[in-house]
Design a protein around this motif. Structure first.
Motif, PDB file in Angstrom:
ATOM      1  N   PHE A   1      19.340   6.058 -28.125  1.00 50.47           N
ATOM      2  CA  PHE A   1      20.503   5.727 -28.948  1.00 50.47           C
ATOM      3  C   PHE A   1      20.425   4.284 -29.437  1.00 50.47           C
ATOM      4  CE2 PHE A   1      24.921   4.237 -29.408  1.00 50.47           C
ATOM      5  CZ  PHE A   1      25.414   5.185 -30.290  1.00 50.47           C
ATOM      6  N   PHE A   2      20.112   3.356 -28.529  1.00 45.23           N
ATOM      7  CA  PHE A   2      20.039   1.949 -28.920  1.00 45.23           C
ATOM      8  C   PHE A   2      18.817   1.671 -29.790  1.00 45.23           C
ATOM      9  CE2 PHE A   2      23.157   1.502 -25.565  1.00 45.23           C
ATOM     10  CZ  PHE A   2      23.985   0.519 -26.083  1.00 45.23           C
ATOM     11  N   THR A   3      17.774   2.449 -29.610  1.00 44.11           N
ATOM     12  CA  THR A   3      16.613   2.336 -30.495  1.00 44.11           C
ATOM     13  C   THR A   3      17.001   2.667 -31.923  1.00 44.11           C
ATOM     14  OG1 THR A   3      15.108   2.937 -28.696  1.00 44.11           O
ATOM     15  CG2 THR A   3      14.284   3.195 -30.936  1.00 44.11           C
ATOM     16  N   TYR A   4      17.726   3.767 -32.095  1.00 43.78           N
ATOM     17  CA  TYR A   4      18.183   4.166 -33.428  1.00 43.78           C
ATOM     18  C   TYR A   4      19.157   3.147 -34.017  1.00 43.78           C
ATOM     19  CZ  TYR A   4      16.328   8.838 -32.289  1.00 43.78           C
ATOM     20  OH  TYR A   4      15.525   9.901 -31.948  1.00 43.78           O
ATOM     21  N   LEU A   5      20.061   2.616 -33.181  1.00 44.82           N
ATOM     22  CA  LEU A   5      21.027   1.623 -33.677  1.00 44.82           C
ATOM     23  C   LEU A   5      20.322   0.385 -34.206  1.00 44.82           C
ATOM     24  CD1 LEU A   5      24.088   1.481 -31.221  1.00 44.82           C
ATOM     25  CD2 LEU A   5      23.927   2.611 -33.431  1.00 44.82           C
ATOM     26  N   ASN A   6      19.332  -0.119 -33.466  1.00 43.71           N
ATOM     27  CA  ASN A   6      18.589  -1.300 -33.927  1.00 43.71           C
ATOM     28  C   ASN A   6      17.827  -1.018 -35.213  1.00 43.71           C
ATOM     29  OD1 ASN A   6      17.656  -3.068 -30.830  1.00 43.71           O
ATOM     30  ND2 ASN A   6      19.523  -3.053 -32.026  1.00 43.71           N
ATOM     31  N   LEU A   7      17.242   0.178 -35.316  1.00 44.79           N
ATOM     32  CA  LEU A   7      16.537   0.542 -36.543  1.00 44.79           C
ATOM     33  C   LEU A   7      17.509   0.618 -37.713  1.00 44.79           C
ATOM     34  CD1 LEU A   7      13.926   1.404 -37.947  1.00 44.79           C
ATOM     35  CD2 LEU A   7      14.441   3.771 -37.290  1.00 44.79           C
ATOM     36  N   PHE A   8      18.705   1.117 -37.451  1.00 43.87           N
ATOM     37  CA  PHE A   8      19.715   1.183 -38.503  1.00 43.87           C
ATOM     38  C   PHE A   8      20.076  -0.216 -38.995  1.00 43.87           C
ATOM     39  CE2 PHE A   8      24.075   0.892 -39.913  1.00 43.87           C
ATOM     40  CZ  PHE A   8      24.122   1.864 -40.886  1.00 43.87           C
TER      41      PHE A   8
ATOM     42  N   ILE B   1      14.181   0.905 -50.089  1.00 44.30           N
ATOM     43  CA  ILE B   1      13.588   1.142 -48.762  1.00 44.30           C
ATOM     44  C   ILE B   1      14.685   1.119 -47.698  1.00 44.30           C
ATOM     45  CG2 ILE B   1      12.049   0.203 -46.996  1.00 44.30           C
ATOM     46  CD1 ILE B   1      10.306  -0.890 -49.252  1.00 44.30           C
ATOM     47  N   GLY B   2      15.533   0.090 -47.738  1.00 39.77           N
ATOM     48  CA  GLY B   2      16.645   0.022 -46.802  1.00 39.77           C
ATOM     49  C   GLY B   2      17.615   1.173 -46.986  1.00 39.77           C
ATOM     50  N   TRP B   3      17.841   1.554 -48.227  1.00 39.04           N
ATOM     51  CA  TRP B   3      18.728   2.670 -48.575  1.00 39.04           C
ATOM     52  C   TRP B   3      18.252   3.959 -47.892  1.00 39.04           C
ATOM     53  CZ3 TRP B   3      22.824   1.876 -52.120  1.00 39.04           C
ATOM     54  CH2 TRP B   3      23.471   3.013 -52.610  1.00 39.04           C
ATOM     55  N   GLU B   4      16.955   4.221 -47.994  1.00 38.01           N
ATOM     56  CA  GLU B   4      16.394   5.416 -47.358  1.00 38.01           C
ATOM     57  C   GLU B   4      16.362   5.267 -45.844  1.00 38.01           C
ATOM     58  OE1 GLU B   4      15.380   8.404 -49.041  1.00 38.01           O
ATOM     59  OE2 GLU B   4      16.692   7.272 -50.360  1.00 38.01           O
ATOM     60  N   GLY B   5      16.150   4.041 -45.374  1.00 35.68           N
ATOM     61  CA  GLY B   5      16.118   3.806 -43.934  1.00 35.68           C
ATOM     62  C   GLY B   5      17.444   4.111 -43.274  1.00 35.68           C
ATOM     63  N   VAL B   6      18.552   3.660 -43.880  1.00 36.34           N
ATOM     64  CA  VAL B   6      19.865   3.949 -43.286  1.00 36.34           C
ATOM     65  C   VAL B   6      20.183   5.429 -43.399  1.00 36.34           C
ATOM     66  CG1 VAL B   6      20.777   1.628 -43.609  1.00 36.34           C
ATOM     67  CG2 VAL B   6      21.093   3.316 -45.412  1.00 36.34           C
ATOM     68  N   GLY B   7      19.656   6.087 -44.439  1.00 34.99           N
ATOM     69  CA  GLY B   7      19.840   7.532 -44.549  1.00 34.99           C
ATOM     70  C   GLY B   7      19.152   8.272 -43.418  1.00 34.99           C
ATOM     71  N   LEU B   8      17.921   7.848 -43.107  1.00 39.04           N
ATOM     72  CA  LEU B   8      17.191   8.457 -41.990  1.00 39.04           C
ATOM     73  C   LEU B   8      17.911   8.197 -40.665  1.00 39.04           C
ATOM     74  CD1 LEU B   8      14.720   9.727 -40.587  1.00 39.04           C
ATOM     75  CD2 LEU B   8      13.633   7.466 -40.672  1.00 39.04           C
TER      76      LEU B   8
ATOM     77  N   LEU C   1      21.355   9.633 -35.923  1.00 37.93           N
ATOM     78  CA  LEU C   1      22.521   9.290 -35.109  1.00 37.93           C
ATOM     79  C   LEU C   1      23.626  10.341 -35.192  1.00 37.93           C
ATOM     80  CD1 LEU C   1      22.576   5.462 -35.872  1.00 37.93           C
ATOM     81  CD2 LEU C   1      22.211   6.500 -33.625  1.00 37.93           C
ATOM     82  N   ILE C   2      23.826  10.918 -36.374  1.00 39.44           N
ATOM     83  CA  ILE C   2      24.845  11.971 -36.503  1.00 39.44           C
ATOM     84  C   ILE C   2      24.450  13.183 -35.664  1.00 39.44           C
ATOM     85  CG2 ILE C   2      25.917  13.620 -38.102  1.00 39.44           C
ATOM     86  CD1 ILE C   2      25.576  11.407 -40.273  1.00 39.44           C
ATOM     87  N   GLY C   3      23.168  13.522 -35.685  1.00 31.33           N
ATOM     88  CA  GLY C   3      22.686  14.657 -34.905  1.00 31.33           C
ATOM     89  C   GLY C   3      22.124  14.247 -33.558  1.00 31.33           C
TER      90      GLY C   3
ATOM     91  N   PRO D   1      28.148  10.353 -31.935  1.00 30.81           N
ATOM     92  CA  PRO D   1      28.943   9.564 -30.984  1.00 30.81           C
ATOM     93  C   PRO D   1      29.873   8.596 -31.724  1.00 30.81           C
ATOM     94  CG  PRO D   1      26.652   9.659 -30.295  1.00 30.81           C
ATOM     95  CD  PRO D   1      26.707  10.271 -31.663  1.00 30.81           C
ATOM     96  N   THR D   2      31.023   8.307 -31.160  1.00 26.14           N
ATOM     97  CA  THR D   2      32.038   7.486 -31.832  1.00 26.14           C
ATOM     98  C   THR D   2      31.520   6.115 -32.279  1.00 26.14           C
ATOM     99  OG1 THR D   2      33.788   8.628 -30.643  1.00 26.14           O
ATOM    100  CG2 THR D   2      34.339   6.502 -31.616  1.00 26.14           C
ATOM    101  N   PRO D   3      30.681   5.408 -31.501  1.00 28.18           N
ATOM    102  CA  PRO D   3      30.157   4.135 -32.011  1.00 28.18           C
ATOM    103  C   PRO D   3      29.383   4.296 -33.322  1.00 28.18           C
ATOM    104  CG  PRO D   3      29.769   4.311 -29.647  1.00 28.18           C
ATOM    105  CD  PRO D   3      30.269   5.645 -30.096  1.00 28.18           C
ATOM    106  N   VAL D   4      28.763   5.453 -33.509  1.00 26.87           N
ATOM    107  CA  VAL D   4      28.057   5.726 -34.765  1.00 26.87           C
ATOM    108  C   VAL D   4      29.055   5.783 -35.908  1.00 26.87           C
ATOM    109  CG1 VAL D   4      26.670   7.423 -36.009  1.00 26.87           C
ATOM    110  CG2 VAL D   4      26.206   6.948 -33.591  1.00 26.87           C
TER     111      VAL D   4
END
Length: 637
Positions: A116-123, A141-148, A153-155, A245-248
């Motif tokens: 979870f924290f790995t994904y948050l930092n990547l976001f 690039i950032g636009w697609e990165g936050v989409g990924l 994180l949603i799933g 998760p709610t923090p997401v």
């Protein structure tokens, strides 16, 4: 400065790599602390840069390396540090570090803690690329990165099939907008021979005012913004994204990702100012989105769904400001919304944590005496978004209302009604959750407790920001002009035409008229507060199940059946095409491929009889072949 700029971006990337590679074997407290520390470190660096900037500072370009050249156009991988990017970076890293801290407590019992924290930092890293990049390609690039990252994180709880569907829905709907954005970037490159913001801004004067080319470019960029910022018709993914998760929800859908569309339009103000037709479209979509989402929120029973539709509605307010040409007003509301909406989402997470993961408000009630700190901070967030005088949400929303009145008084009337709807559904949420008698099970009642300090500390900080955040841009009757602070601060990132248009809009309402408008909104706020409190506290009206609603309440609870309409017209159609393609694949393509394969196999079996390993047979065949060749050559002569 160059090394500091690199550090802002690379610190979250470092956290992602360390936790991603080694986090599984590290203690949870170390994983969470590292992820939080790198984001907070970026925030501290951003603040230090901010202290050295003022409204006169010119953009600073930090070139990392030459990326590539094509058709004589040099594309550099670099970062642009100016007033707009610094504002966004401080919001992303400041709110982001608080949400990371909160997540340490919220996700403490989850098996995928390090992931979870790995994904948050990547976001966070992707979002920083989006807002700090010096050209549209790095933004993309950032636009697609936050989409990924939003998909991941949603799933995050992927064992739940519905959560997986919500993640796919978000990913696919965002791809629609992303395609339009990419087309717009290609058109910009083709027309200006550049993709970096400064060069495109210099060449923007070549476009004809409201010409076909500039309309196509800005419309493409705007469609991209509608996907990421959840505007009609690409908005239905965001409420479903509450599956994460709610923090997401707090990070992605309150303070960062969904504001990327507003950032894109403000960053491209030099293009949108030249396209009044598209600005009119932005205004219309903003009104439609704010109205629909506000209507939906009135009768939702899931606490996170109410906040989700509230987010969509508030994003509509921001796009209304953009459509009016009030770019700094939109950014002001981005900032204040980040404070109070992150507070509300994290407060909802604290409620859900206390309620043993219960999200339905019908089974809550009376929680203020069990979780007093969460209650106090949630009340502040509710007051801020609803328009309590001098809180952050009231001040930023009032500026949008004034800009709307300056453009057309009818716009003000519509926004006034939408603001009343906001106060209505938020006070309904507050009273159903925290007042009255507890309506949950005895087991839930026994479990009720206040969240740990690493969850409540972010709530306190965000509550303070929700109270004082509006003072950054106080209206003129309290001390300075509408545009004396934030507008002057963002002036270097706006073209002269954009600035003049905005200045005329924000100063176009006489003082006495503005006082009357302000008095009307304050009176509306207290009237709604009184009515909703009387309904849900004194009369003790309760939320009911969707199937028991009738009339407009049923339409609100069912979201005007838009999801069902999309499902029938689009999802079922695509699935039907998929089934047709499958039949074609199996019935025709497979048979043709099998026919070719069977032919090769049969010819191989026939040749197998000849290839029997008998040397005499091989010599005989060779002799016959030579003889046939000699006879044919003789006959042809």
């Amino acid at each position: 400065m160059e090394n500091l700029v690199y550090a802002i971006v690379l610190l979250p990337l470092l956290g992602f790599l360390i936790n991603g590679l080694f986090g599984k074997n590290l203690p949870k407290i170390l994983v969470g602390s590292l992820a939080t520390a790198v984001v907070f470190g970026s925030f501290c660096i951003a603040v230090s840069l901010f202290m050295n900037f003022n409204s006169e500072s010119q953009p600073v370009i930090v070139k990392a390396f030459e990326w590539f050249r094509v058709n004589g156009v040099q594309i550099n991988f670099g970062f642009q540090i100016d007033q707009l990017s610094l504002m966004m970076v401080m919001i992303i890293t400041g709110i982001g570090s608080l949400i990371h801290l909160y997540s340490i407590g919220y996700m403490s019992h989850d098996k995928g803690f390090y992931k979870f924290f790995t994904y948050l930092n990547l976001f966070i890293f992707s979002m920083l690329l989006l807002v700090m990049g010096s050209n549209y390609l790095i933004l993309f690039i950032g636009w697609e990165g936050v989409g990924l990252c939003s998909y991941l994180l949603i799933g995050f709880w992927y064992t739940n099939e519905e959560y997986g569907k919500a993640a796919r829905k978000a990913f696919i709907m965002n791809r629609i907008g992303d395609l339009a954005l990419l087309i717009g970037i290609f058109m910009i490159a083709a027309q200006t021979n550049a993709v970096d913001y400064l060069s495109v801004a210099e060449n923007a004067s070549k476009f004809e005012l409201d010409g076909t080319v500039i309309i196509f470019i800005t419309a493409s960029l705007f469609i991209g913004a509608t996907g990421k910022s959840a505007q009609v018709p690409l908005y239905t993914w965001l409420p479903d994204a509450m599956a994460g998760p709610t923090p997401v929800s707090a990070l992605i859908h309150a303070a960062t990702m969904v504001t990327a569309g507003i950032y894109l339009v403000v960053r491209s103000n030099f293009l949108f100012t030249l396209a009044p037709t598209v600005q009119g479209g932005i205004l219309f979509i903003g009104f439609l989105t704010a109205a629909l989402a506000g209507f939906y929120a009135l009768r939702q029973n899931d606490i996170k769904k109410v906040l989700a539709y509230s987010t969509v509605s508030q994003l509509g307010f921001m796009f209304i400001a953009l459509g009016l040409g009030a770019y700094t007003t939109a950014m002001f509301h981005v900032m204040t919304h980040a404070f109070f909406k992150a507070l509300l989402f994290l407060g909802a997470g604290s409620v859900i944590h206390a309620m043993s993961n219960e999200q339905d408000m019908r089974f809550m009630g009376g929680l203020k005496k069990y979780i007093p700190l969460t209650h106090a901070t949630f009340l502040i967030g509710t007051l801020a978004i609803s328009g309590f005088p001098l809180l952050s949400g009231m001040i930023s929303k009032d500026e949008i209302l004034v800009a709307a009145f300056a453009k057309n008084p009818i716009y003000w009337v519509i926004l006034f009604v939408l603001a009343a709807m906001t106060a209505t559904y938020m006070f309904r949420l507050y009273y159903l959750t925290f007042h009255g008698e507890f309506r949950g099970t005895e087991e839930q009642k026994h479990h009720l407790h206040e969240s740990p300090s690493n969850m409540t500390l972010p709530l306190i900080v965000l509550a303070i920001l929700s109270v004082i955040g509006g003072f950054i841009n106080l209206p003129h009757f309290i001390g300075h002009g509408h545009y004396a602070k934030l507008m002057e601060w963002l002036k270097p990132v706006l073209t002269e035409q954009s600035y003049s248009q905005m200045e005329a809009t924000l100063s176009g309402v006489p003082f006495n008229t503005e006082m009357i408008l302000l008095a009307a909104t304050v009176l509306m706020f207290f009237s709604v507060w009184f009515i909703v409190r009387n309904t849900y506290v004194k009369k003790k009206k309760m939320a009911v199940a969707e199937e028991n609603y009738t009339g407009w309440e049923k339409l609100s609870a069912k979201k005007l059946y838009v999801d069902e309409l999309y499902n029938a017209l689009i999802v079922k159609t695509v699935e039907g095409l998929g089934r047709g393609g499958k039949m074609f694949d199996k019935g025709i393509l497979d048979r043709f491929v099998n026919f070719v394969g069977d032919g090769a196999e049969d010819s191989g079996k026939a040749m197998k009889r000849v290839q029997n390993g008998n040397v005499e047979t091989y010599i005989l065949i060779m002799s016959l072949a030579v003889g046939i060749i000699l006879i044919v050559n003789f006959l042809l002569q």
